[in-house]
Write an enzyme that holds these catalytic residues in place. Sequence first.
Site, PDB file in Angstrom:
ATOM      1  N   ASP A  90       1.729  26.357  11.068  1.00  0.00           N
ATOM      2  CA  ASP A  90       0.080  26.648  11.459  1.00  0.00           C
ATOM      3  C   ASP A  90      -0.104  25.217  12.463  1.00  0.00           C
ATOM      4  O   ASP A  90       0.238  24.294  11.972  1.00  0.00           O
ATOM      5  CB  ASP A  90      -0.895  26.635  10.570  1.00  0.00           C
ATOM      6  CG  ASP A  90      -2.101  27.398  10.800  1.00  0.00           C
ATOM      7  OD1 ASP A  90      -2.197  27.954  11.932  1.00  0.00           O
ATOM      8  OD2 ASP A  90      -2.609  28.022   9.867  1.00  0.00           O
ATOM      9  N   ASP A  92       1.355  35.121   8.386  1.00  0.00           N
ATOM     10  CA  ASP A  92       1.038  34.576   7.120  1.00  0.00           C
ATOM     11  C   ASP A  92      -0.184  35.553   6.691  1.00  0.00           C
ATOM     12  O   ASP A  92      -1.488  35.128   7.637  1.00  0.00           O
ATOM     13  CB  ASP A  92       0.935  33.267   7.247  1.00  0.00           C
ATOM     14  CG  ASP A  92       0.417  32.462   6.052  1.00  0.00           C
ATOM     15  OD1 ASP A  92       0.586  33.200   4.975  1.00  0.00           O
ATOM     16  OD2 ASP A  92       0.759  31.522   5.994  1.00  0.00           O
ATOM     17  N   ASP A 104       2.984  29.096  -2.692  1.00  0.00           N
ATOM     18  CA  ASP A 104       3.390  27.897  -2.186  1.00  0.00           C
ATOM     19  C   ASP A 104       4.252  27.074  -3.224  1.00  0.00           C
ATOM     20  O   ASP A 104       3.563  26.715  -3.996  1.00  0.00           O
ATOM     21  CB  ASP A 104       2.286  27.054  -1.468  1.00  0.00           C
ATOM     22  CG  ASP A 104       1.752  27.815  -0.488  1.00  0.00           C
ATOM     23  OD1 ASP A 104       1.811  29.018  -0.061  1.00  0.00           O
ATOM     24  OD2 ASP A 104       0.908  27.221   0.360  1.00  0.00           O
ATOM     25  N   GLY A 129       4.206  36.892  -2.399  1.00  0.00           N
ATOM     26  CA  GLY A 129       4.839  37.351  -3.631  1.00  0.00           C
ATOM     27  C   GLY A 129       3.647  38.144  -4.126  1.00  0.00           C
ATOM     28  O   GLY A 129       3.858  38.426  -5.317  1.00  0.00           O
ATOM     29  N   LYS A 166       6.763  33.672  11.705  1.00  0.00           N
ATOM     30  CA  LYS A 166       5.951  33.824  10.259  1.00  0.00           C
ATOM     31  C   LYS A 166       4.656  34.156  10.393  1.00  0.00           C
ATOM     32  O   LYS A 166       3.809  33.893  11.071  1.00  0.00           O
ATOM     33  CB  LYS A 166       6.040  32.367   9.720  1.00  0.00           C
ATOM     34  CG  LYS A 166       5.332  32.237   8.380  1.00  0.00           C
ATOM     35  CD  LYS A 166       5.526  30.769   7.852  1.00  0.00           C
ATOM     36  CE  LYS A 166       4.334  30.725   6.379  1.00  0.00           C
ATOM     37  NZ  LYS A 166       4.595  29.255   6.006  1.00  0.00           N
TER      38      LYS A 166
END
Length: 436
Positions: free
Chosen positions: A98, A176, A236, A215, A174
């Site tokens: 990011d 997110d 994280d 997850g 990625k």
Amino acid sequence: MPHVTLLPFLLSALLLPHLTSGQSWSPSWNTTVPTCNTTTPLPTVNLTNHLALTPPMGWSSWNYFGPDINETLIKSTIDAMLTNGLHAAGYIYINLDDGWQRYKGRRSSHPLEVDPVKFPSGMKSLADYAHTHGFKLGIYSGPGEKTCAGYTGSAGHAREDAEMFASWGIDHLKYDSCCSHASAPQSEVQSVMLDMSTALLATDRGIVFHACHCGWTDIWTWAAEIGANQWRIGQDISDDFNYPGNREKYYFDVLDMLDRGANLTQYTGPGHWNDYDMLIVGLNGESKQLVGTGASNVEYRTHFSLWSIVCSPLLIGSDIRSLSAYDLATLTNSDIIALNQDPLGIPAELVAEVGETQIYAKEMADGSMGIALLNRGSATADVTMSPRRDLTIPWDVYKMRDLWKGKDLGPYDIPFTVEVQPHEARVYRMWKCAPA
Ligand SMILES: *[C@@H]1O[C@H](CO)[C@@H](O)[C@H](O)[C@H]1NC(C)=O
Ligand SMILES: *[C@@H]1O[C@H](CO)[C@@H](O)[C@H](O)[C@H]1NC(C)=O
Ligand SMILES: *[C@@H]1O[C@H](CO)[C@@H](O)[C@H](O)[C@H]1NC(C)=O
Ligand SMILES: *[C@@H]1O[C@H](CO)[C@@H](O)[C@H](O)[C@H]1NC(C)=O
Ligand SMILES: *[C@@H]1O[C@H](CO)[C@@H](O)[C@H](O)[C@H]1NC(C)=O
């Protein structure tokens, strides 16, 4: 993934999420979610990009730099990886996380553009620089109106953004969900991830897809089916080896992540990987971004051994330009990396546990075994490994290579015993010998 399983999955993912024709539902974050429709045609693309046949290896900007990234930093990271041996060891993905975007705020109010101050030459030029030097360039976005750090997301613009990334020469994305939406229903997360996956495939560029949802929603059970190459299995990571509980009631440490993955090994394999999160080797508690007090050299080495043997992606998270000689030796150990990059892509299983010691073992393509003997406790412990008892393989005579000491051992015809220091993992490769 076998394609025979795709059709039933898509039917359940797209057509059955508690809805009948014509209904729509409110996403828990602000993004455009396709309306469910029992007559929606299934995607005609093959949701396999044939990429990431071994776990991706490289560097990610987030763990050390957070959003404070720019062209100079990325180029100097590439240059450093060429001279310090990391590129030669296999670390080729340079993944911007990011903070590359020009605007903060909602996508409905701002376009998605490169920050012209941080990246004055533009992203295509940076991708060219990476490619010219033998690297691949990764980028970051998410399905929400905003990304985790508050920049404009891809909400409702998956196709347009995928085409833009492809036109720049991007090799990895990625994507997110930002981990702040634990309560989002599985069907909704599947929808937005599937949108980006099909959009990336439609570009024909060949972009590795990381579907990041911390997850949640049992993502490991479905992410490969929608074409994701990797997905985080937990929240994280923090810069800790074994913090009591979860730091800030949220972060996972090295052992938390290892334990989360222990029952998920069936979901990982060539092209689709359980992602244990970026490496913390070399952060030493000094990251401006990541919480945690750091770990010892031995603990970082154990962390790297474990991520390697379970076939996690290996994305270095520290400042490449100032790694210590010890950390470089950790990250470039080719015997350890070989456990991670073995073409069979079989992750290590937890095969035995005595007190606070554990044995992890994996099969290698040449018929050998990779083995880690881990001491989770705070006292030195002897660990004994017997091929027949612990690995259930009928090897009565075997030889070992100690992968951190670089020494060949054996042959042995009795169980192998070694003293393991607190938080240390002794890592071996073991071959069967013909009886003398
Ligand atoms: C989502 O959009 C609504 C209405 O536009 C707004 O009130 C809300 O704050 C937004 N939520 C987030 C997380 O941006
Ligand atoms: C449902 O899908 C069909 C076939 O693609 C389409 O004609 C129809 O407009 C869709 N209906 C809704 C409500 O989206
Ligand atoms: C789709 O992917 C599978 C699995 O890799 C492959 O065997 C098959 O040939 C592909 N089909 C098409 C039409 O590309
Ligand atoms: C680029 O980013 C690095 C790391 O955050 C910072 O130290 C440096 O000052 C930045 N350089 C420019 C030109 O912005
Ligand atoms: C893995 O699954 C087994 C059987 O369901 C369970 O007993 C064990 O606690 C699980 N391990 C972890 C680390 O979650």
